[in-house]
Design a protein around this motif. Sequence first.
Motif, PDB file in Angstrom:
ATOM      1  N   LEU B  92       0.820  -1.213   0.000  1.00  0.00           N
ATOM      2  CA  LEU B  92       0.000   0.000   0.000  1.00  0.00           C
ATOM      3  C   LEU B  92       0.850   1.257   0.000  1.00  0.00           C
ATOM      4  CD1 LEU B  92      -3.146  -0.357   2.214  1.00  0.00           C
ATOM      5  CD2 LEU B  92      -2.974   0.470  -0.108  1.00  0.00           C
ATOM      6  N   ALA B  93       1.993   1.221   0.711  1.00  0.00           N
ATOM      7  CA  ALA B  93       2.870   2.386   0.755  1.00  0.00           C
ATOM      8  C   ALA B  93       3.396   2.683  -0.640  1.00  0.00           C
ATOM      9  CB  ALA B  93       4.022   2.130   1.717  1.00  0.00           C
ATOM     10  N   LEU B  95       1.931   1.867  -3.417  1.00  0.00           N
ATOM     11  CA  LEU B  95       0.782   2.335  -4.208  1.00  0.00           C
ATOM     12  C   LEU B  95       0.588   3.836  -4.020  1.00  0.00           C
ATOM     13  CD1 LEU B  95      -1.647   1.232  -5.938  1.00  0.00           C
ATOM     14  CD2 LEU B  95      -2.959   1.420  -3.857  1.00  0.00           C
ATOM     15  N   ILE B  96       0.644   4.280  -2.757  1.00  0.00           N
ATOM     16  CA  ILE B  96       0.439   5.707  -2.487  1.00  0.00           C
ATOM     17  C   ILE B  96       1.574   6.525  -3.092  1.00  0.00           C
ATOM     18  CG2 ILE B  96       0.203   7.438  -0.671  1.00  0.00           C
ATOM     19  CD1 ILE B  96      -2.149   5.667  -0.721  1.00  0.00           C
ATOM     20  N   THR B  97       2.803   5.996  -3.024  1.00  0.00           N
ATOM     21  CA  THR B  97       3.922   6.705  -3.638  1.00  0.00           C
ATOM     22  C   THR B  97       3.689   6.848  -5.140  1.00  0.00           C
ATOM     23  OG1 THR B  97       5.285   5.587  -2.028  1.00  0.00           O
ATOM     24  CG2 THR B  97       6.427   6.789  -3.720  1.00  0.00           C
ATOM     25  N   ILE B  99       0.861   6.956  -6.636  1.00  0.00           N
ATOM     26  CA  ILE B  99      -0.184   7.956  -6.830  1.00  0.00           C
ATOM     27  C   ILE B  99       0.402   9.359  -6.676  1.00  0.00           C
ATOM     28  CG2 ILE B  99      -2.277   8.903  -5.797  1.00  0.00           C
ATOM     29  CD1 ILE B  99      -2.918   5.895  -5.126  1.00  0.00           C
TER      30      ILE B  99
END
Lengths: 355, 293
Positions: B92-93, B95-97, B99
């Motif tokens: 998830l980390a 993924l956010i990066t 984004i």
Amino acid sequence: MKQAKMNRTTRSNLITYLMVIAFFVIFQILIATGNVSSLLKGQLVPICAYVVMAISLNLVVGVSGELSLGHAGFMSAGAFSGIVAAGYLQTMMESETLVLLIAMIIGGIVAAAAGVIVGVPILRLSGDYLAIVTLAFGQIIKSIVENLYVGYDANGLQFSMVKNTLELGEGGKMLITGPMGANGMATISTFTMGFVLIMVCLFVIFNLVNSKSGRAIMALRDNKIAAQSVGISSSKYKLLAFVVSAAMAGMAGVLFALNFTTVVASKFDFNTSILILVFVVLGGLGNMRGSIIAAALLTVLPELLRSFADYRMLVYAIFLILMMLATNNPKLKGFLQSISAKIKGAVGKGGEANG
Amino acid sequence: MLFLSYLISGISLGSIYAIIALGYTMVYGIAKMLNFAHGDVIMVGGYICFFACSYYGLHPLVGIVMAMVVCTVLGILIDRFAYKPLRQAPALAVLITAIGMSYFLQNSAQLLWGSGSRVFSSVIGKGSFSFFDGQLTINYLTVVTIVVCIVIMVGLVWFINQTKRGKAMRACSEDKGAAQLMGINVDNTISLTFAIGSALAAIAGVLLCSAYPLLNPTTGMMPGIKAFTAAVFGGIGSIPGALVGGLLLGIIEIFAKAYLSTQFSDAIVFAVLIIVLLVKPTGLLGKKINEKV
């Protein structure tokens, strides 16, 4: 009577409640004394809505462990059904609070129904496949709302799809006009209502997480096979978390929508889903207090960065990347920890020297 | 005849999706991450080619090569600065990066080149082949798009299966630790994957803008999401899957627009995706991995 020592979860939950209450009281005082800029005042209800979105998504992503990229879809479903309900009810009722309350309940029910329709088939997928399906679902909801026309007249509510074929009678009013969204609504959402919604959602989530069902949900997250082997029904408990979360998102959507005079379907697109996911990840998975703080801060941040003018979204993007690097890269994390240890050490020594 | 012409434009659109989807699927296969910034690399490619051709009047081929070079470098830099430090981090980390990186590229483009739309002039000359006494016309761009897609596919399959580097890639996607023990430089291999994916994105960007000539900083968003869907549709991580998924998605989209409803074409595409995933939960050509206890 012997005073029982509070257990850790209860204490942590209590701190979260107190934090929200303190936040509310401080802002009420600031508003009463006129110390809040109109810009920030306009942000208060959206902040409440985003906080509810963040904690409800955290229930799915953090507690249930399923990545959802379509949470704004439920917000949208709730928002537009709430708009229709509020628009219709306002002709019959005087009290704005009552109208808002009923609209929120209807929005919640519609979003929960959407959650069941989506959740039953898709929760048997997992990981990235589940993520893409929730994304697809968000897009479908957006397409539907963008082609929906709703109006009312003396004969009651009227609907049409794709083309506006409604012929409203005397005194009739359009509530949703396809891609133009909903216009000319009364703004009946209040900060107090937003606060109440946050408290109710927190109460529901904390009680759910600490119940038998909550432990089943977390067991499924941690090891699905082990949980299933002791008789926990995967689809039942995952659906429970999903639907509760959808209902809350729907209510938040109503709160959000009725704070503006105009709302369009594209407001609740993929980017909004991502925005909320960012709140959840930055706040910490499964950590409701973190979600609340992250949602509140990151909603205000772009406004605070207004002095950077054109650069504010760029600054926001860099902030996101750096945040993720700082919290997840072992080297950087170790470096930051050593710095904070040094600062603490220095402060400690300084304190001793002074003392 | 009309059916045939819809089918051909569907294949053409699908080819563009397939080229973009290849970038997603290769990166996913090796780094196990959803590279959300991929769509924005397409946009950058489009802009570079636009400026090279329309402003400096260079030959379209030079423009395309420049776009590919810039995007390749960009892809490597993105991987080096944003993704490489997070190799061991939770999904998830990352993924956010990704984004954050996507926002970064969009907003940089907006600052550098303005938010207004620019009209991209097609890199391929206007003109068309006619068949059946002019009942069926296929323009050059459609033909070029389909040919380019086939060439890229054949080239990639050859590269992955026949070369040493390709073998290293397959090894890394199977098991990074074991690959490293065999003397494969895992970081370089991942960088190479990003480089190839970004170069493909540049080609896709030029083709996309030639077909739909409005270029602005968010041009890459929707095709990016669609291509991502296509990659999942075909089974993410599988290269033939990206081709099949991309083509099917393009054809479904054009048919939905032509025969069902223009407004709901996106909804229909996504609904088909959901149905396919419900029947085959790992995509059309995805491998089924059984969990062992």
